[in-house]
Design a protein around this motif. Structure first.
Motif: not given
Length: 114
Positions: A10, A86, A89, A109, A111, A113
């Motif tokens: 993230l 964003p 993602t 993954q 992400t 944000s």
């Protein structure tokens, strides 16, 4: 041949990440190495690729922000991602072409944000 990808996570918009993918197994010569991504509800798309002689290709959406590189001695490919947005993602997959055989990693993954 097995591929192990790492480095996802993230990150806030504008941030950076570096993905790594290492191949193991009976590998004699890797031709093309690449990163693909798949966002929810969308088809998997090519992000960047690099040939055995170092020729690179990027999706228009990541040009100037992402850099693909490879380390043949380590059977590895990397993706440096800067100024993340964003819309970056997605699950990122590494892909290797060894001769006529194709291999996919399990994905990592990413992400973006706040």
């Amino acid at each position: 041949v097995q591929l192990q990808a790492s480095g996802g996570g993230l990150v806030q918009p504008g941030g950076s990440l570096r993905l790594s993918c290492a191949a193991s197994g009976r590998i004699f010569s890797i031709n093309r190495m690449a990163w693909y991504r798949q966002a929810p509800g969308r088809q998997r798309e090519l992000v960047a690729s690099i040939t055995s002689v170092g020729t690179t290709n990027y999706a228009d959406s990541v040009k100037g922000r992402f850099t693909i590189s490879r380390a043949d001695a380590k059977n590895s490919v990397y993706l440096s991602m800067n100024t993340l947005k964003p819309e970056d993602t997605a699950v990122y997959y590494c892909h290797l072409q060894v001769g006529s055989a194709m291999y996919w990693g399990e994905g990592t993954q990413v992400t973006v944000s706040s």
